[in-house]
Design a protein around this motif. Structure first.
Motif, short mmCIF file in Angstrom:
data_model
loop_
_atom_site.label_atom_id
_atom_site.label_comp_id
_atom_site.label_asym_id
_atom_site.label_seq_id
_atom_site.Cartn_x
_atom_site.Cartn_y
_atom_site.Cartn_z
N ILE A 1 33.03 1.47 -6.20
CA ILE A 1 33.09 2.38 -7.34
C ILE A 1 32.95 3.80 -6.80
O ILE A 1 32.47 4.02 -5.69
CB ILE A 1 32.02 2.09 -8.44
CG1 ILE A 1 30.60 2.25 -7.90
CG2 ILE A 1 32.24 0.70 -9.04
CD1 ILE A 1 29.51 2.11 -8.97
N SER A 2 33.34 4.76 -7.60
CA SER A 2 33.34 6.16 -7.15
C SER A 2 31.93 6.75 -7.16
O SER A 2 31.02 6.24 -7.82
CB SER A 2 34.24 6.99 -8.06
OG SER A 2 33.65 7.10 -9.35
N LYS A 3 31.78 7.84 -6.45
CA LYS A 3 30.51 8.57 -6.47
C LYS A 3 30.22 9.08 -7.88
O LYS A 3 29.07 9.15 -8.30
CB LYS A 3 30.51 9.69 -5.45
CG LYS A 3 30.43 9.14 -4.03
CD LYS A 3 29.98 10.15 -3.05
CE LYS A 3 29.79 9.61 -1.66
NZ LYS A 3 30.52 8.47 -1.22
N ARG A 4 31.26 9.44 -8.63
CA ARG A 4 31.09 9.86 -10.03
C ARG A 4 30.44 8.74 -10.83
O ARG A 4 29.46 8.96 -11.56
CB ARG A 4 32.45 10.22 -10.62
CG ARG A 4 32.41 10.51 -12.11
CD ARG A 4 33.83 10.75 -12.66
NE ARG A 4 33.84 10.59 -14.09
CZ ARG A 4 34.14 9.45 -14.73
NH1 ARG A 4 34.48 8.37 -14.09
NH2 ARG A 4 34.11 9.41 -16.05
N GLU A 5 30.96 7.52 -10.69
CA GLU A 5 30.40 6.38 -11.41
C GLU A 5 28.98 6.07 -10.94
O GLU A 5 28.10 5.80 -11.77
CB GLU A 5 31.30 5.16 -11.25
CG GLU A 5 32.65 5.33 -11.92
CD GLU A 5 33.69 4.33 -11.46
OE1 GLU A 5 34.40 3.80 -12.34
OE2 GLU A 5 33.80 4.07 -10.24
N ARG A 6 28.75 6.13 -9.64
CA ARG A 6 27.39 5.89 -9.13
C ARG A 6 26.42 6.93 -9.68
O ARG A 6 25.28 6.62 -10.00
CB ARG A 6 27.38 5.92 -7.61
CG ARG A 6 27.96 4.69 -6.99
CD ARG A 6 27.72 4.62 -5.50
NE ARG A 6 28.63 3.65 -4.93
CZ ARG A 6 28.53 2.34 -5.03
NH1 ARG A 6 27.51 1.82 -5.68
NH2 ARG A 6 29.43 1.53 -4.49
N SER A 7 26.89 8.15 -9.75
CA SER A 7 26.06 9.23 -10.29
C SER A 7 25.65 8.93 -11.73
O SER A 7 24.48 9.06 -12.10
CB SER A 7 26.85 10.54 -10.20
OG SER A 7 26.06 11.66 -10.45
N MET A 8 26.61 8.53 -12.55
CA MET A 8 26.33 8.22 -13.95
C MET A 8 25.34 7.05 -14.05
O MET A 8 24.38 7.11 -14.84
CB MET A 8 27.63 7.88 -14.68
CG MET A 8 28.57 9.07 -14.80
SD MET A 8 30.24 8.61 -15.31
CE MET A 8 29.93 7.96 -16.95
#
Length: 131
Positions: free
Chosen positions: A56-63
């Protein structure tokens, strides 16, 4: 499977890309014999293993991270990861959606406090850009 040194090296690179060089440099500078093993653990495990995965993307991990931290009441970590959204690509709108999920699945008080932290942190970030 990568060895511990590879995970540590990858972890430091990922940690810097997410949290920023200044934050990581300060954490490293504050490491002492008492906290050294902990710093190694989080660098290898959180950053070198989990955050470095490409599923998964860093954006998704961030969320996900912000929602989990908010749900668990880890307020300082919420603010830190809000600041990291500059590097992960998670927008203010993304974080709002994540915190709405916190309200439903972890409770309105947890989300309410997280929204306050996020709002204050975004304001600080805006002030930092103005300087």
């Amino acid at each position: 499977m990568a060895d511990a040194q590879d995970r540590f090296t990858q972890g430091m690179a990922t940690r810097r890309s997410v949290l920023g060089e200044r934050y990581v440099a300060a954490a490293v500078a504050n490491t002492d014999p008492f906290t050294e093993d902990f710093q190694t653990l989080i660098t290898e495990s959180a950053w070198g293993t989990v955050w470095s995965r490409d599923t998964i993307s860093k954006r998704e991990r961030s969320m996900l991270t912000i929602a989990l931290l908010a749900a668990l009441g880890h307020h300082d970590e919420v603010a830190m990861h809000i600041r990291a959204t500059r590097n992960t690509g998670a927008s203010m709108s993304d974080i709002k959606e994540a915190l709405l999920h916190v309200a439903i699945y972890a409770g309105v008080p947890a989300a309410n406090h997280a929204f306050k932290i996020a709002k204050a942190t975004y304001a600080e970030m805006q002030d930092d850009q103005a300087d």
